[in-house]
Design a protein around this motif. Structure first.
Motif, PDB file in Angstrom:
ATOM      1  N   ALA A  31     -12.407 -27.959  -0.255  1.00 19.94           N
ATOM      2  CA  ALA A  31     -13.581 -28.829   0.051  1.00 19.94           C
ATOM      3  C   ALA A  31     -14.469 -28.084   0.611  1.00 19.94           C
ATOM      4  CB  ALA A  31     -12.767 -29.988   0.876  1.00 19.94           C
ATOM      5  N   SER A  32     -14.263 -27.382   1.653  1.00 22.68           N
ATOM      6  CA  SER A  32     -15.263 -26.547   2.545  1.00 22.68           C
ATOM      7  C   SER A  32     -16.135 -25.884   1.794  1.00 22.68           C
ATOM      8  CB  SER A  32     -14.450 -25.811   3.790  1.00 22.68           C
ATOM      9  OG  SER A  32     -13.868 -26.743   4.520  1.00 22.68           O
ATOM     10  N   ARG A  33     -15.683 -25.005   0.981  1.00 21.93           N
ATOM     11  CA  ARG A  33     -16.253 -24.181   0.016  1.00 21.93           C
ATOM     12  C   ARG A  33     -17.207 -24.919  -0.850  1.00 21.93           C
ATOM     13  NH1 ARG A  33     -17.335 -19.299   0.989  1.00 21.93           N
ATOM     14  NH2 ARG A  33     -17.553 -18.636  -1.366  1.00 21.93           N
ATOM     15  N   TRP A  34     -16.794 -26.078  -1.456  1.00 21.33           N
ATOM     16  CA  TRP A  34     -17.467 -26.904  -2.227  1.00 21.33           C
ATOM     17  C   TRP A  34     -18.674 -27.616  -1.462  1.00 21.33           C
ATOM     18  CZ3 TRP A  34     -18.259 -32.213  -1.405  1.00 21.33           C
ATOM     19  CH2 TRP A  34     -18.909 -33.014  -2.654  1.00 21.33           C
ATOM     20  N   ALA A  35     -18.428 -27.858  -0.217  1.00 19.69           N
ATOM     21  CA  ALA A  35     -19.413 -28.570   0.588  1.00 19.69           C
ATOM     22  C   ALA A  35     -20.647 -27.344   0.587  1.00 19.69           C
ATOM     23  CB  ALA A  35     -18.956 -28.995   2.069  1.00 19.69           C
ATOM     24  N   ILE A  36     -20.513 -26.146   1.144  1.00 19.60           N
ATOM     25  CA  ILE A  36     -21.454 -25.246   1.152  1.00 19.60           C
ATOM     26  C   ILE A  36     -22.206 -24.935  -0.108  1.00 19.60           C
ATOM     27  CG2 ILE A  36     -21.811 -22.569   1.176  1.00 19.60           C
ATOM     28  CD1 ILE A  36     -19.468 -22.354   2.962  1.00 19.60           C
ATOM     29  N   ARG A  37     -21.421 -24.988  -1.198  1.00 17.08           N
ATOM     30  CA  ARG A  37     -22.092 -24.880  -2.572  1.00 17.08           C
ATOM     31  C   ARG A  37     -22.873 -25.959  -3.009  1.00 17.08           C
ATOM     32  NH1 ARG A  37     -17.858 -25.204  -5.532  1.00 17.08           N
ATOM     33  NH2 ARG A  37     -18.689 -26.957  -6.747  1.00 17.08           N
ATOM     34  N   ALA A  75      -3.711 -32.811  14.586  1.00 14.86           N
ATOM     35  CA  ALA A  75      -3.922 -32.096  12.935  1.00 14.86           C
ATOM     36  C   ALA A  75      -5.265 -32.335  12.716  1.00 14.86           C
ATOM     37  CB  ALA A  75      -3.303 -33.500  12.163  1.00 14.86           C
ATOM     38  N   LEU A  76      -6.115 -33.208  12.975  1.00 15.38           N
ATOM     39  CA  LEU A  76      -7.569 -33.111  12.353  1.00 15.38           C
ATOM     40  C   LEU A  76      -8.401 -32.367  13.293  1.00 15.38           C
ATOM     41  CD1 LEU A  76      -8.427 -37.030  12.112  1.00 15.38           C
ATOM     42  CD2 LEU A  76      -8.294 -35.186  10.342  1.00 15.38           C
ATOM     43  N   ASP A  77      -7.843 -31.870  14.520  1.00 12.75           N
ATOM     44  CA  ASP A  77      -8.609 -30.867  15.312  1.00 12.75           C
ATOM     45  C   ASP A  77      -8.464 -29.599  14.546  1.00 12.75           C
ATOM     46  OD1 ASP A  77      -9.540 -32.634  17.275  1.00 12.75           O
ATOM     47  OD2 ASP A  77      -7.915 -31.920  18.645  1.00 12.75           O
ATOM     48  N   ARG A  78      -7.058 -29.075  14.099  1.00 13.33           N
ATOM     49  CA  ARG A  78      -6.748 -27.937  13.358  1.00 13.33           C
ATOM     50  C   ARG A  78      -7.622 -28.076  11.904  1.00 13.33           C
ATOM     51  NH1 ARG A  78      -1.739 -29.509  14.930  1.00 13.33           N
ATOM     52  NH2 ARG A  78      -1.357 -30.196  12.844  1.00 13.33           N
ATOM     53  N   ALA A  79      -7.696 -29.044  11.468  1.00 16.78           N
ATOM     54  CA  ALA A  79      -8.154 -28.943  10.074  1.00 16.78           C
ATOM     55  C   ALA A  79      -9.653 -28.839  10.358  1.00 16.78           C
ATOM     56  CB  ALA A  79      -7.771 -30.448   9.307  1.00 16.78           C
ATOM     57  N   SER A  80     -10.361 -29.495  11.166  1.00 18.58           N
ATOM     58  CA  SER A  80     -11.586 -29.313  11.534  1.00 18.58           C
ATOM     59  C   SER A  80     -12.144 -27.672  11.882  1.00 18.58           C
ATOM     60  CB  SER A  80     -12.095 -30.481  12.464  1.00 18.58           C
ATOM     61  OG  SER A  80     -12.084 -31.673  11.950  1.00 18.58           O
ATOM     62  N   ALA A  83     -12.127 -25.889   8.669  1.00 13.27           N
ATOM     63  CA  ALA A  83     -13.464 -26.217   7.753  1.00 13.27           C
ATOM     64  C   ALA A  83     -14.574 -25.421   8.621  1.00 13.27           C
ATOM     65  CB  ALA A  83     -13.790 -27.589   8.006  1.00 13.27           C
ATOM     66  N   ASN A  84     -14.608 -25.434   9.934  1.00 12.63           N
ATOM     67  CA  ASN A  84     -15.865 -24.939  10.641  1.00 12.63           C
ATOM     68  C   ASN A  84     -15.713 -23.459  10.569  1.00 12.63           C
ATOM     69  OD1 ASN A  84     -17.033 -23.770  13.404  1.00 12.63           O
ATOM     70  ND2 ASN A  84     -17.948 -25.740  13.083  1.00 12.63           N
ATOM     71  N   GLY A  85     -14.471 -22.886  10.545  1.00 12.45           N
ATOM     72  CA  GLY A  85     -14.542 -21.481  10.179  1.00 12.45           C
ATOM     73  C   GLY A  85     -14.751 -21.240   8.958  1.00 12.45           C
ATOM     74  N   ILE A  86     -14.399 -21.716   8.032  1.00 12.84           N
ATOM     75  CA  ILE A  86     -14.711 -21.416   6.485  1.00 12.84           C
ATOM     76  C   ILE A  86     -16.197 -21.601   6.214  1.00 12.84           C
ATOM     77  CG2 ILE A  86     -14.505 -22.204   4.113  1.00 12.84           C
ATOM     78  CD1 ILE A  86     -11.606 -22.941   4.945  1.00 12.84           C
ATOM     79  N   THR A  90     -18.980 -29.313  10.395  1.00 14.50           N
ATOM     80  CA  THR A  90     -18.284 -30.293  11.229  1.00 14.50           C
ATOM     81  C   THR A  90     -17.952 -31.451  10.388  1.00 14.50           C
ATOM     82  OG1 THR A  90     -19.269 -29.474  13.069  1.00 14.50           O
ATOM     83  CG2 THR A  90     -18.365 -31.551  13.248  1.00 14.50           C
ATOM     84  N   PRO A  91     -16.814 -31.549   9.901  1.00 14.17           N
ATOM     85  CA  PRO A  91     -16.367 -32.863   9.092  1.00 14.17           C
ATOM     86  C   PRO A  91     -16.250 -34.066   9.747  1.00 14.17           C
ATOM     87  CG  PRO A  91     -14.542 -31.086   9.124  1.00 14.17           C
ATOM     88  CD  PRO A  91     -15.850 -30.776   9.949  1.00 14.17           C
TER      89      PRO A  91
END
Length: 170
Positions: A31-37, A75-80, A83-86, A90-91
């Motif tokens: 999802a993070s890569r898709w968001a960039i694209r 859990a959302l902190d870890r996932a966010s 996503a920020n690292g990828i 900021t989701p």
């Protein structure tokens, strides 16, 4: 609700379910890569399932709910952070309580910019994972989305989908 992600002033968003399985990481990556694209965003949903809501001791139910909300935020902190690292994004974060299918559909229904739901399959022998299994076995999610609501594609990543395969899936 009519999808509006391609209209002026709107941007497409990808919905990712952050649960206790190992698959959430692959879904967040995709999802993070898709968001960039596409220049879009990511909405991360954590669903709290409180068992035995008719407890005699309301104080116990309140404590369990507070603990579940705290765990959901962690859990959302870890996932966010992932996503920020990828993708340096900021989701959006959403915490819901109740039946997973109903909550997923409600989040999609209430946000007209959500244009895709991403699920990731497990490579393990235990099966593809609870949400993919729900999607495949019951088909309630896909049937409701495709027959009763505006179309929202469901992207179920293949089992064993690693970084290389995800980058090819762009």
């Amino acid at each position: 609700t009519q999808r509006r992600s391609d209209e002026t002033g709107h941007k497409p968003k990808c919905l990712v379910i952050v649960d206790d399985t190992a698959e959430w990481d692959r879904a967040v990556y995709y999802a993070s890569r898709w968001a960039i694209r596409v220049g879009g965003g990511v909405v991360m949903l954590r669903i709290i399932e409180i068992e035995d809501q008719n407890q005699q001791w309301l104080g116990v139910a309140d404590i369990r709910r507070a603990e579940a909300e705290e765990a959901a935020n962690e859990a959302l902190d870890r996932a966010s952070g992932r996503a920020n690292g990828i993708a340096a994004i900021t989701p959006e974060r959403v915490i819901r309580e109740g039946d997973p299918t109903e909550q997923i559909l409600d989040v999609i229904d209430k946000d007209p910019d959500i244009s895709m739901l991403v699920l990731a399959a497990s490579p393990g022998a235990e099966g593809p994972g609870p949400l993919v299994t729900l999607h495949e076995a019951k088909t309630a999610l896909s049937r409701t989305i495709f027959e009763e609501r505006p179309p929202v594609p469901v992207r179920a990543g293949p089992a064993g989908c690693g970084k290389t395969n995800n980058e090819r899936a762009k």
